[in-house]
Design a protein around this motif. Sequence first.
Motif: not given
Length: 285
Positions: A1-14, A29-33, A51-57
Amino acid sequence: MTYTLISFGHGYSAQALEPHLRVDTWRIIGTTRNDDKLGAMMARGVEPRIWPGANMIPALDAATHLLISASPTADGDPVLAELESEIAARADQFAWVGYLSTTGVYGDHGGGWVDEDTALSPATARGQARVAAEAAWRAIPGLPLHIFRLAGIYGPGRGPFSKVRNGTARRIIKQGQVFSRTHVEDIAQVLAASIAKPNPGAAYNVCDDDPAPPQDVIAHAAELLGLPVPEAVAFEDADLSPMARSFYAESKKVSNDRIKSELGVILRYPDYRAGLAALLRDEAE
């Protein structure tokens, strides 16, 4: 099985979580400004989104796990401000949702102990914003939310050594002041343990075993480097920025019993001495 993680604000800790997720079973999938971070993220196997900006749907449609590191603003939690209805509509799709908060939500306890059942009474605007954000995430029905209240974070590239070396470090003395802290690698292993053993609704303090006065940490860093211990400056006489001064508005010792008893975590760096020694060894290597 595969898993998908969205990390909003994919910074130092993430980012520290990445090595704990096997590349053959995890899509991250990690977001950055910042455009200048895209190349480094892709080199580590992370799919970046501006992101903000990208379509995250489309990403949300595929997600099995969410990690939220983005800090709240004056307008509230930025992820919920844009995507609350979309996340709520998919609440039962997610196996795990993690929100990175702060031990600042407990406020000042005069150097006394707090745990996850302590009432939230933040003394700073930042702490108040975190309490509001925690509540907003908790309010989403059916969301398998896990809250991680992080103490002061240090690790590779973040620590007292550079200031000690360049002579800008000071030992600010405020009677009775103690802080809890945590190495970023211990944050990562707590998150990985929670992902492996979800307990929706749980909150966890993430910190080491040794709450300590900040001046002791600076002094120990200087001793490790073989440099003079920086001068002591009384808090009342210190020329601190409003942000720095606000950290001294709260003094408490944070209990980490729950990450051990519930998640089985054994800290890699149970105190600042072990953590600083490891940082210095890593630098040498």
